[in-house]
Design a protein around this motif. Structure first.
Motif, PDB file in Angstrom:
ATOM      1  N   HIS A 111       0.850  -1.195   0.000  1.00 40.52           N
ATOM      2  CA  HIS A 111       0.000   0.000   0.000  1.00 40.52           C
ATOM      3  C   HIS A 111       0.878   1.235   0.000  1.00 40.52           C
ATOM      4  O   HIS A 111       1.766   1.367   0.839  1.00 40.52           O
ATOM      5  CB  HIS A 111      -0.912  -0.004   1.232  1.00 40.52           C
ATOM      6  N   THR A 112       0.636   2.139  -0.951  1.00 41.86           N
ATOM      7  CA  THR A 112       1.496   3.306  -1.122  1.00 41.86           C
ATOM      8  C   THR A 112       0.686   4.594  -1.009  1.00 41.86           C
ATOM      9  O   THR A 112      -0.467   4.661  -1.434  1.00 41.86           O
ATOM     10  CB  THR A 112       2.185   3.257  -2.501  1.00 41.86           C
ATOM     11  N   MET A 113       1.306   5.619  -0.456  1.00 42.28           N
ATOM     12  CA  MET A 113       0.645   6.915  -0.308  1.00 42.28           C
ATOM     13  C   MET A 113       1.666   8.049  -0.375  1.00 42.28           C
ATOM     14  O   MET A 113       2.789   7.909   0.100  1.00 42.28           O
ATOM     15  CB  MET A 113      -0.085   7.029   1.049  1.00 42.28           C
ATOM     16  N   LEU A 114       1.244   9.159  -0.943  1.00 47.47           N
ATOM     17  CA  LEU A 114       1.940  10.420  -0.760  1.00 47.47           C
ATOM     18  C   LEU A 114       0.892  11.381  -0.217  1.00 47.47           C
ATOM     19  O   LEU A 114      -0.107  11.667  -0.890  1.00 47.47           O
ATOM     20  CB  LEU A 114       2.540  10.949  -2.069  1.00 47.47           C
ATOM     21  N   ILE A 115       1.088  11.818   1.013  1.00 46.59           N
ATOM     22  CA  ILE A 115       0.102  12.655   1.699  1.00 46.59           C
ATOM     23  C   ILE A 115       0.544  14.107   1.636  1.00 46.59           C
ATOM     24  O   ILE A 115       1.686  14.433   1.961  1.00 46.59           O
ATOM     25  CB  ILE A 115      -0.067  12.210   3.164  1.00 46.59           C
ATOM     26  N   ASN A 116      -0.368  14.954   1.214  1.00 48.96           N
ATOM     27  CA  ASN A 116      -0.128  16.387   1.079  1.00 48.96           C
ATOM     28  C   ASN A 116      -1.100  17.110   2.015  1.00 48.96           C
ATOM     29  O   ASN A 116      -2.065  17.722   1.583  1.00 48.96           O
ATOM     30  CB  ASN A 116      -0.356  16.809  -0.378  1.00 48.96           C
ATOM     31  N   LYS A 117      -0.820  16.984   3.327  1.00 56.24           N
ATOM     32  CA  LYS A 117      -1.749  17.521   4.321  1.00 56.24           C
ATOM     33  C   LYS A 117      -1.914  19.031   4.113  1.00 56.24           C
ATOM     34  O   LYS A 117      -0.952  19.793   4.227  1.00 56.24           O
ATOM     35  CB  LYS A 117      -1.254  17.230   5.735  1.00 56.24           C
ATOM     36  N   PRO A 118      -3.137  19.487   3.823  1.00 58.28           N
ATOM     37  CA  PRO A 118      -3.340  20.904   3.508  1.00 58.28           C
ATOM     38  C   PRO A 118      -3.431  21.772   4.761  1.00 58.28           C
ATOM     39  O   PRO A 118      -3.698  21.273   5.862  1.00 58.28           O
ATOM     40  CB  PRO A 118      -4.686  20.892   2.769  1.00 58.28           C
ATOM     41  N   PRO A 119      -3.215  23.076   4.599  1.00 58.91           N
ATOM     42  CA  PRO A 119      -3.480  23.979   5.715  1.00 58.91           C
ATOM     43  C   PRO A 119      -4.940  23.814   6.128  1.00 58.91           C
ATOM     44  O   PRO A 119      -5.828  23.713   5.276  1.00 58.91           O
ATOM     45  CB  PRO A 119      -3.230  25.369   5.118  1.00 58.91           C
ATOM     46  N   ASP A 120      -5.192  23.755   7.419  1.00 58.59           N
ATOM     47  CA  ASP A 120      -6.562  23.507   7.868  1.00 58.59           C
ATOM     48  C   ASP A 120      -7.471  24.673   7.514  1.00 58.59           C
ATOM     49  O   ASP A 120      -7.097  25.850   7.653  1.00 58.59           O
ATOM     50  CB  ASP A 120      -6.596  23.258   9.381  1.00 58.59           C
ATOM     51  N   SER A 121      -8.659  24.334   7.038  1.00 60.57           N
ATOM     52  CA  SER A 121      -9.612  25.349   6.595  1.00 60.57           C
ATOM     53  C   SER A 121     -10.301  26.053   7.750  1.00 60.57           C
ATOM     54  O   SER A 121     -11.031  27.020   7.553  1.00 60.57           O
ATOM     55  CB  SER A 121     -10.686  24.693   5.719  1.00 60.57           C
ATOM     56  N   GLY A 122     -10.056  25.564   8.960  1.00 60.29           N
ATOM     57  CA  GLY A 122     -10.753  26.087  10.134  1.00 60.29           C
ATOM     58  C   GLY A 122     -11.770  25.109  10.669  1.00 60.29           C
ATOM     59  O   GLY A 122     -12.278  25.253  11.778  1.00 60.29           O
ATOM     60  N   LYS A 123     -12.038  24.056   9.875  1.00 59.29           N
ATOM     61  CA  LYS A 123     -12.997  23.029  10.292  1.00 59.29           C
ATOM     62  C   LYS A 123     -12.317  21.800  10.874  1.00 59.29           C
ATOM     63  O   LYS A 123     -12.963  20.813  11.195  1.00 59.29           O
ATOM     64  CB  LYS A 123     -13.866  22.628   9.098  1.00 59.29           C
ATOM     65  N   LYS A 124     -10.987  21.854  10.986  1.00 60.09           N
ATOM     66  CA  LYS A 124     -10.179  20.795  11.602  1.00 60.09           C
ATOM     67  C   LYS A 124     -10.236  19.471  10.839  1.00 60.09           C
ATOM     68  O   LYS A 124      -9.976  18.413  11.399  1.00 60.09           O
ATOM     69  CB  LYS A 124     -10.592  20.570  13.063  1.00 60.09           C
ATOM     70  N   THR A 125     -10.573  19.529   9.539  1.00 56.88           N
ATOM     71  CA  THR A 125     -10.665  18.299   8.753  1.00 56.88           C
ATOM     72  C   THR A 125      -9.306  17.764   8.341  1.00 56.88           C
ATOM     73  O   THR A 125      -9.207  16.647   7.822  1.00 56.88           O
ATOM     74  CB  THR A 125     -11.514  18.540   7.491  1.00 56.88           C
ATOM     75  N   SER A 126      -8.239  18.555   8.542  1.00 50.06           N
ATOM     76  CA  SER A 126      -6.908  18.057   8.195  1.00 50.06           C
ATOM     77  C   SER A 126      -6.379  17.087   9.245  1.00 50.06           C
ATOM     78  O   SER A 126      -5.333  16.466   9.046  1.00 50.06           O
ATOM     79  CB  SER A 126      -5.930  19.223   8.014  1.00 50.06           C
ATOM     80  N   ARG A 127      -7.076  16.954  10.350  1.00 49.55           N
ATOM     81  CA  ARG A 127      -6.692  15.965  11.360  1.00 49.55           C
ATOM     82  C   ARG A 127      -6.876  14.543  10.820  1.00 49.55           C
ATOM     83  O   ARG A 127      -7.675  14.301   9.923  1.00 49.55           O
ATOM     84  CB  ARG A 127      -7.571  16.100  12.612  1.00 49.55           C
ATOM     85  N   HIS A 128      -6.145  13.614  11.389  1.00 47.46           N
ATOM     86  CA  HIS A 128      -6.380  12.199  11.119  1.00 47.46           C
ATOM     87  C   HIS A 128      -6.602  11.522  12.462  1.00 47.46           C
ATOM     88  O   HIS A 128      -5.739  11.583  13.341  1.00 47.46           O
ATOM     89  CB  HIS A 128      -5.201  11.550  10.397  1.00 47.46           C
ATOM     90  N   PRO A 129      -7.779  10.911  12.668  1.00 45.35           N
ATOM     91  CA  PRO A 129      -8.075  10.326  13.980  1.00 45.35           C
ATOM     92  C   PRO A 129      -7.113   9.199  14.333  1.00 45.35           C
ATOM     93  O   PRO A 129      -6.503   8.581  13.446  1.00 45.35           O
ATOM     94  CB  PRO A 129      -9.503   9.807  13.820  1.00 45.35           C
ATOM     95  N   LEU A 130      -6.986   8.942  15.621  1.00 46.74           N
ATOM     96  CA  LEU A 130      -6.156   7.832  16.065  1.00 46.74           C
ATOM     97  C   LEU A 130      -6.703   6.530  15.484  1.00 46.74           C
ATOM     98  O   LEU A 130      -7.901   6.251  15.558  1.00 46.74           O
ATOM     99  CB  LEU A 130      -6.135   7.764  17.595  1.00 46.74           C
TER     100      LEU A 130
END
Length: 323
Positions: A139-158
Motif C-alpha cells: 500500500h502506497t501513499m503520498l500525503i499532502n496535508k493541507p493547511p486547515d480550513s478552520g474546520k479541523k478536517t486536516s486531522r487524522h483520527p487515532l
C-alpha cells in the motif's frame, strides 16, 4: 533481499517512551536478526512499536518525488489505478488541477517515479528487519496535508493501519513513512501511543466531527486515555518504521503550507489472507472494495484481488537489481 552493512543512522528515541534499559530479555517478537539494527534499536522497536532512522532518504530523491507529485496534480500524468483524494471541505465545483486541491495520492504502484521510493535500497534494508527477505509492497501513499480550513478536517483520527489490511500475520507488516520536509506539531506531525502495538486490533468507525471527515479516515474510541501521546518531530529524509497495530494519528495543519510525506506498507510475501466476514473489519472491507472497483472500472471484484493483484508488487530478491 540481501542487506548491506548498517548505516550510521540510529534510533531516535522520543521523550516519554520506554527505555531500552527496561527491556526484559526474551525472544524478539517484532524484529528479525540481520545485523542491520543495533540491539538498542531492536529493543526500542520491541518496546514502543516504532523506530525513526534519521536522514535516510536523500534530498535529491525527495525532490524527484515532489516533482512527480506536482505533475500528477497538474494532470500531466495519470498513472493507472492511482487514487487521487482531496479534503472534504473542497467543493467539487471549485476543483482545479493543482497541488492545492490534492490532499493525497494513493496506490501509486504504476507510477514509475513514485514507486522508486518502494525500491530504494536504504528503505528495503530496514524493511527486511521487520518482514524478512521476501518483501512485497502492499500500500502506497503520498500525503499532502493541507493547511486547515478552520474546520479541523486536516486531522487524522487515532487508528491502527491493520484495520485496512485483510492479511496476516501483523508482525510481518511494517510501514515506512518518510518526511518530505520538516514536520512538527504546527503542521501536523504523527502522534503515536507507544507500546499499543502489543494490543489487539480495535473496532474503528468514522469520528463524529462537526466539520466533516475525509473518506476512509476511520478512528478508534476505545483506547487508554492515560497512554501519553508522543509527537514525532522529523526532518526531511527522516523515516519512521512502525507496526500496523501501533495506534497513531496526526493533528491539524496549523501552518500556511502543505505538509508532505511519502510512505509504503510492506509485508512478507508469504502473508496469508483472512476472511473479513463477521470481523470488525467487514465494513471497511466493503468500503475499500467499492472504492477500488470504481478506480479500476470494474463492477465486481474482491478485496483480496484488489490489494494483492493490482496494488501489491512482489519484490523478492529485489536488492540484486542494485548490486
Amino acid at each position: 533481499i540481501q542487506c548491506r552493512s548498517s548505516l550510521s543512522s540510529i534510533a531516535h528515541p522520543t521523550s516519554r517512551t520506554g527505555s531500552p534499559a527496561s527491556f526484559q530479555p526474551q525472544q524478539f517478537q517484532y524484529t528479525r536478526e540481520n545485523n542491520v539494527l543495533s540491539l538498542e534499536q531492536r529493543k526500542f522497536y520491541e518496546e514502543n512499536g516504532f523506530l525513526i532512522i534519521k536522514n535516510l532518504v536523500s534530498d535529491a530523491d525527495i525532490q524527484r518525488f515532489r516533482n512527480e507529485f506536482e505533475r500528477i496534480c497538474r494532470e500531466e500524468v495519470k498513472p493507472f489505478g492511482l487514487l487521487v483524494m482531496r479534503d472534504v471541505t473542497i467543493p467539487k465545483s471549485e476543483y482545479v488541477p493543482s497541488e492545492k486541491m490534492i490532499s493525497k495520492v494513493q496506490d501509486f504502484q504504476e507510477d514509475e517515479e513514485l514507486f522508486r521510493y518502494c525500491t530504494l535500497p536504504e528503505i528495503l534494508k530496514y524493511v527486511e528487519c521487520f518482514t524478512g527477505p521476501n518483501i512485497m509492497a502492499m500500500h502506497t501513499m503520498l500525503i499532502n496535508k493541507p493547511p486547515d480550513s478552520g474546520k479541523k478536517t486536516s486531522r487524522h483520527p487515532l487508528h491502527q493501519d491493520l484495520h485496512y489490511f485483510p492479511f496476516r500475520p501483523s508482525n510481518s507488516i511494517v510501514c515506512a513513512w518518510t518526511a518530505m520536509e520538516h514536520i512538527d506539531r504546527n503542521n501536523g506531525c504523527l502522534a503515536v501511543l507507544p507500546g499499543t502495538h502489543k494490543g489487539p486490533l480495535k473496532p474503528h468507525d468514522y469520528p463524529q466531527w462537526e466539520g466533516g471527515v475525509n473518506i476512509m479516515f476511520h478512528g478508534i474510541q476505545d483506547y487508554d486515555k492515560n497512554n501519553a501521546r508522543v509527537h514525532l518531530v522529523m526532518e526531511k529524509g527522516d523515516t519512521v518504521f512502525f507496526h500496523p497495530l501501533l495506534i497513531h494519528g496526526s493533528g491539524r495543519n496549523k501552518s500556511q503550507g502543505f505538509r508532505k510525506i511519502i510512505s509504503c506498507h510492506f509485508a512478507d510475501a508469504n502473508c496469508h489472507y483472512i476472511d473479513l466476514k463477521g470481523t470488525n473489519q467487514e465494513n471497511v472491507g466493503k468500503e475499500m472494495e467499492e472504492v477500488v472497483c470504481k478506480v479500476y472500472g470494474q463492477k465486481t471484484t474482491s478485496l483480496k484481488v484488489c490489494l494483492w493483484t493490482f496494488v501489491g508488487k512482489v519484490m523478492s530478491l529485489l536488492f540484486n537489481i542494485f548490486l
